[in-house]
Design a protein around this motif. Sequence first.
Motif, PDB file in Angstrom:
ATOM      1  N   ILE A 146       0.949  -1.163  -0.068  1.00  0.00           N
ATOM      2  CA  ILE A 146      -0.116  -0.077  -0.086  1.00  0.00           C
ATOM      3  C   ILE A 146       0.981   1.333  -0.084  1.00  0.00           C
ATOM      4  CG2 ILE A 146      -2.028  -1.075   1.016  1.00  0.00           C
ATOM      5  CD1 ILE A 146      -1.140   0.272   3.567  1.00  0.00           C
ATOM      6  N   HIS A 147       2.146   1.091  -0.605  1.00  0.00           N
ATOM      7  CA  HIS A 147       3.114   2.405  -0.546  1.00  0.00           C
ATOM      8  C   HIS A 147       3.188   3.341   0.816  1.00  0.00           C
ATOM      9  CE1 HIS A 147       1.546   1.352  -4.686  1.00  0.00           C
ATOM     10  NE2 HIS A 147       2.832   1.252  -4.833  1.00  0.00           N
ATOM     11  N   ALA A 166      11.571   3.474  -3.677  1.00  0.00           N
ATOM     12  CA  ALA A 166      10.168   3.768  -4.549  1.00  0.00           C
ATOM     13  C   ALA A 166      10.519   3.964  -5.815  1.00  0.00           C
ATOM     14  CB  ALA A 166       9.238   4.711  -3.787  1.00  0.00           C
ATOM     15  N   ILE A 167      10.216   3.173  -6.890  1.00  0.00           N
ATOM     16  CA  ILE A 167      10.641   3.220  -8.129  1.00  0.00           C
ATOM     17  C   ILE A 167       9.472   3.711  -9.032  1.00  0.00           C
ATOM     18  CG2 ILE A 167      11.498   2.049 -10.141  1.00  0.00           C
ATOM     19  CD1 ILE A 167      13.593   2.547  -7.857  1.00  0.00           C
ATOM     20  N   GLY A 168       9.637   4.664  -9.987  1.00  0.00           N
ATOM     21  CA  GLY A 168       8.603   5.147 -10.824  1.00  0.00           C
ATOM     22  C   GLY A 168       7.876   6.126  -9.964  1.00  0.00           C
ATOM     23  N   ARG A 169       6.396   6.326 -10.705  1.00  0.00           N
ATOM     24  CA  ARG A 169       5.697   7.202  -9.919  1.00  0.00           C
ATOM     25  C   ARG A 169       4.205   6.861  -9.997  1.00  0.00           C
ATOM     26  NH1 ARG A 169       5.044  11.971 -14.476  1.00  0.00           N
ATOM     27  NH2 ARG A 169       7.155  12.397 -14.225  1.00  0.00           N
ATOM     28  N   GLY A 170       3.393   7.687  -9.451  1.00  0.00           N
ATOM     29  CA  GLY A 170       1.902   7.307  -9.361  1.00  0.00           C
ATOM     30  C   GLY A 170       1.498   5.884  -9.110  1.00  0.00           C
ATOM     31  N   GLU A 171       0.566   5.473  -9.850  1.00  0.00           N
ATOM     32  CA  GLU A 171      -0.247   4.327  -9.376  1.00  0.00           C
ATOM     33  C   GLU A 171       0.880   3.136  -9.867  1.00  0.00           C
ATOM     34  OE1 GLU A 171      -4.596   3.290 -10.542  1.00  0.00           O
ATOM     35  OE2 GLU A 171      -3.173   2.311 -11.903  1.00  0.00           O
ATOM     36  N   SER A 172       1.724   3.335 -10.919  1.00  0.00           N
ATOM     37  CA  SER A 172       2.563   2.222 -11.031  1.00  0.00           C
ATOM     38  C   SER A 172       3.963   2.453 -10.116  1.00  0.00           C
ATOM     39  CB  SER A 172       3.059   2.456 -12.572  1.00  0.00           C
ATOM     40  OG  SER A 172       3.325   3.663 -12.861  1.00  0.00           O
ATOM     41  N   MET A 173       3.968   3.269  -9.177  1.00  0.00           N
ATOM     42  CA  MET A 173       5.071   3.125  -8.419  1.00  0.00           C
ATOM     43  C   MET A 173       5.317   1.732  -7.501  1.00  0.00           C
ATOM     44  SD  MET A 173       6.065   5.843  -5.258  1.00  0.00           S
ATOM     45  CE  MET A 173       4.838   5.303  -4.145  1.00  0.00           C
TER      46      MET A 173
END
Lengths: 787, 446, 165
Positions: A146-147, A166-173
Amino acid sequence: MKIKINNKECAFSQGETLIQVADRNGIHIPRFCYHEKLSIAANCRMCLVEQVGVNKPQPACSTPAMENQEYFTKSDLAVNSQKNTMEFLLINHPLDCPVCDQGGMCELQDQALMHGRVKSRYEQEKRVVLDHYIGPLIKTNMTRCIHCTRCVRYGEEIAGIKEFGAIGRGESMEIRTYLTSAINSPMSGNMIDICPVGALNAAPSHMKGRTWELEEVKYISPHDCVGSNMNLHILDNSIFRVVPHENKKINETWISDRDRFSYEAMEHKDRVRKPIAKINGRHMEVEWEQALEIIKNNMTDIDSSSTAGFISASSTVEEQYLFQKWLRENNIFNIDHRVSQSNFDYDEEDIFPKIDIPIKDIEKCKSILLIDSNITYEQPILSHKIRKAFLNDAKINSIHTYNYKNNFDLKNSLLINPNYLAETLIDIIEYLSIITVNDKTLKKFIIPESIKKNFKGLTNNNIIEVSNDLLHSNSIIFLGSNLKNHPDFQSLKILTNIISIYTKSSTCYLGDTSNEAGAWLTGCLPHRDIGNISAKHHGLNIKDSIIKKLDSYIIYNLDLIDFYYYSEMKKSLESAKFVLGFQSFVTEEDKNLYDVILPLATSFESPGTFINIEKEWQSFAQGCLPHFDSKEGWKILTKLRLESGVQLSNSLDYIDILNEVDHEIRNIKSIESNKMENFIFDVKSNNYLTRTGGNYCYFIDNITRRSISLNTVNKNKNLVCVNKKTLEQNNIDLEKKKVILKQGEKSLLVKLSVDENVSDDCIYISNSNKEHFELGKQYQPITIENV
Amino acid sequence: MKDKFNINELCYSTLSSDSPNSYETYVSQGGYVTWKKILKELPDKKEIINSVIESGLRGRGGAGFSTGRKWSFINQDSDAIKYLVCNADESEPGTCKDRDILRYNPHALIEGMLIASYAIGAETAYCYLRGEFIDDVYTSFKNALKDAYQNKLLGKNILNTDICIELHDLIGAGAYIVGEETAMLESIEGKKGFPRYKPPFPAVKGLFGSPTIINNVETLASIPKIIGKGPDWFSSFGTKDSAGFKCFSVSGHVNNPGNFEIPLGTPFKTLLELAGGMKDGKKLKAVIPGGSSVPVVPGEIMLETNMDYESIAKSGSLLGSGAVIIMDEDTNMVEVIHRIARFYYSESCGQCTPCREGTGWMFKVIDKILKGKGTLEDLKTLESIPKMISGSTICALGDAAAMPVESFVTHYKNEFLEYIKLPTEKLANNKSFSEPLNNEFILSRK
Amino acid sequence: MQENTSYNISSEISSKINKWLAKFPIDQKKPAIIYALHLIQHETKYIKSEHVNAVADFLGLKKIDVYEVASFYSMFETEQVGKHTISVCTNVSCMLNGSDEILKYLEDKLKIKVGDSSEKYFLKDERECLAACCGAPMMQVNHKYYENLTKEKIDSIIDGLENER
Ligand SMILES: Cc1cc2nc3c(=O)[nH]c(=O)nc-3n(C[C@H](O)[C@H](O)[C@H](O)COP(=O)(O)O)c2cc1C
Ligand code: SF4
Ligand code: FES
């Protein structure tokens, strides 16, 4: 200062956040990202509450409490905000609670019940995250993440080794390690606990049981000298998993991976399942009665002055107490536990592993000197304390024989050849003796001549800085546990002591076992009786006992490779008339050296007490009943004492033993100082190629070296490391990747790694298998040759 | 308010010249006089800050907070290092005003940054340009900075005073969120652009943990003339609460799109005229008056509105960054919001839950409706998600994503309903956006 | 991201990075990550793991820190892309002025779908507004602005690239 939460008046102090005040007052506010030991992230938005007069909901974890403000945690605004967050979180969270390890102890599950909407309106596809292998200890299921970034912050802040990001951003993190890197921190398992959902799971117990079926028993770490508190979770009389048990003075809420996963060894194939006896030259399983009969017969026969008993410093106080008692009652005085020590000079005035200040005060130290200590991997909890001191601006210096990986930064890092360790300490003493001439409190202190003789006029800047730092108030010196088998070990202790006198520093002599203090206090020594007082009958120390090839040996809870004098020990056992073992584990090969082996319960299966380095007595209950046909050590030893005719009550219980030990030892004042008058130090000119390195941190005792997951963590542990300069001097062909090592008669073909962290003229071997011990000893000459 | 005004009087003053971005042009218009005067007279910092407060200048980056008051939050008595950051991340959809300042009047920005640094006691200032500017815009700004250094207007002991101010250019790498001031600080520190929670505010704990003031390009470029000509000159333009000039980027269905710097309070009609009126003589349907983050306003309301903070607020929207997006009668509002929602979905940083999950949910629901698969239930859901996001996120991106959706559904519900009722074949023939960009592709960001 | 062997930061790039570092307090190394990745990507067109490793080693940082940055910012390509990056802005203002048709025209002309890449061209799926709304429709070719696009204008731009050696 005061605020009102839900109409209840609560006091707070400047800088406190709302959630802290609420927690203290027993007002529950739901949360995911907040963790009292971690920095605030305020990213999950679960803790939203109402602040009167503010139209937006406020996150309780990051909102500072403000004088005279009013807050509501269950008003419509608060409850609705929390419900909204739950609905958002569940959008991409799989509803696989029935097969999730976290089920039953999942913060998300609990809060979904308490704060969620019954039905989800989200009907699009859920996010699916691919899992990457991150090592044998943690099994990930990142679709459930759940980030909250607790694990990322844990790595950065607590473990001090940032491995998750935490790699990437937004929902695809995605929370993951870099590419395919495996987690390498010695405290990584704590991430399993702090992950509020089932994204990070303990690999060995993955999908093997459910939380509500478990029974919880408090236990004390059997592997390091601090005595971390932990809980065993028991399922069907087996350990299902191990988690920390909070102890503010010692391990806080953390435990090392070693403590968490070592239990796997319990079922190892080496486990002694039934009593074993050599009958007509053949080893066979026998019944307890028969085994005891054989022992009884032999004990009456043996020459007690030619018998020695060795016990592990990882055994409980009760076992150690009864062991020496049983032996002394049988007039056996050659008792020892110092299996990994090589040198026994000055042992009359020796002091044992200790720390002068409470463990929890390490973080307050302003200056720390490490002397050849791989502390981050060997004593992770202490390393965590040092890290806290470091974050608190302490100056940390290190003198070492290998550039160990630490989770704090060093100010000065002195890499030296192990043969020059003592000389380096003398350099420090020399500088200190000059700089402190005006210190009146030191007037009476006289440096032994044999040290003064080695003063050579100072040059090295690092030495000066290291010494000056120690002169700060609140400083401490750690002497590494690896040094035990250093030929100068005794001298190093005395030199460290002198430095501490000059600088008024505290000292800490690290131990590599859980109960060394216990072994000393119970008199598991040839020259000390119960309570660490001088023994009435002095026996032989372990070295002499081995080298003199006695008639009989009694070995309690030790593998043969635990012995520094490993090969000598083997020879002595081969020629002995009677060898008795009390063992939880024995290798097929070692088994042949015994006449009788009694199956010993591990400390997981027995109640007991460990005394840690700060002399804290910590008792624990029995985790599970002894497996197979093994029995608790205190029971076996009591039985043997009865057999040898000691008058004991028939209804003797474990508690009686504990009371007796407590009564006999706890309040006795023991000998505790190095006397320096008769100290003679002579510089040895050892300019040969030397073997260094200690035991691999997951190979330190008979349990850890049998836990499979731990021993697959580091694929590179079997390498031998040498620096380039040394390799060139020895004409090694770097193309070949493999080399032959020779010590005495023995030789070994090994993989080579060029490693500039090794000091000059050294071959660094992190002992992690039997061959390493068979090759020869630590700190001895070694040669390296091309294949 | 003055009735007569010249367009492009402040930040775009050099546009009338042949080489607008040169040092000489700027100086010939009286540039750097103010800065030199300050260096000579070394006025009290408070005096400058008070002038800015009096002028009524409000932040041009979007939030419209009083610039002078923001500066006054810096604790002048503390000897902590202080920083000034210029937000040149211009990335609010519809906005392109800062780019023209950076390209055509960089020296006004530099002088403004120097005065601001002086006023807040910063010795280091950074100008952070969005990554996509890396070619032309960045070069133009860097050259201007070089000229300013060459003329010794900044650096160590400027013009032999005790004043030292270093001004550095920085470049981003593509992320809308970095326009948010605390995300920008994170990005400058070399991390992902995750906004920080507040408090503490940057004026207390900002860049590298030190007190920091962040201002928009236009805000800072306005400073030299405000100080030079005096706060009264500035506040004589505009309205009581919306003083001075503002650059508006007018785009969309107009004949002559462009940036226009006009006094605040100018009627929208006038601005529309400046932009050449509606393209192809069509009727005005709707206007987004302050960048895609603000609520849409139906055309007829807009035509009665003046371009100042209060009037636009009264018409149900926000002045924002001053990006005025004009839509004509043929515009498909579901498509427009689909595009806007997609933007916020892919630009959400992913840090906090409502925004990370909510932007995707909104987009997916709109996408479903646009594909003709939506139900009335979906429309209800779409109405409620913005309310769930608003006010509960760490930064304002959550609100920025929620407000347009909420307003589009409110004002153009019938268009959504049409999609829900429409048979699919008819939908397929429905003009421009018959095939919304492939969904699977959108889901994987890279 | 592809895993590969090793990459050495050239002396030209390293001296640029060091100059960049001078803008920040002495103990701050992370602020150079973005810039270093820009410099490398300018040379190599996309970022591979060896580049991340090299930047981390050069700046003395954790690889994961560099990787986090490389994966966060949309200008950094972590998969192989073609030589020329073409980004058509399709955000609101451009969309209202026909950017979707422009994109379609480019897709057909370059024979790649948006988001895909040929050896020569990478038609980037640009989500952000590129701050040239008053010149809509617009695109960036290798980060250079081209505004008020028409099909003819696109033809001549692409021809220019074709004729480039
Ligand atoms: C999601 C988001 C994006 C933003 N983007 C920008 C931007 O591109 N440029 C800008 O100047 N301000 C932007 N802002 C506003 C800044 O956070 C900040 O308020 C502004 O830079 C302050 O400067 P000002 O007081 O001069 O307006 C953004 C805010 C948010 C929440
Ligand atoms: S893996 Fe667990 S601890 Fe880490 S971010 Fe995800 S939910 Fe939080
Ligand atoms: S616990 Fe407060 S936002 Fe997560």
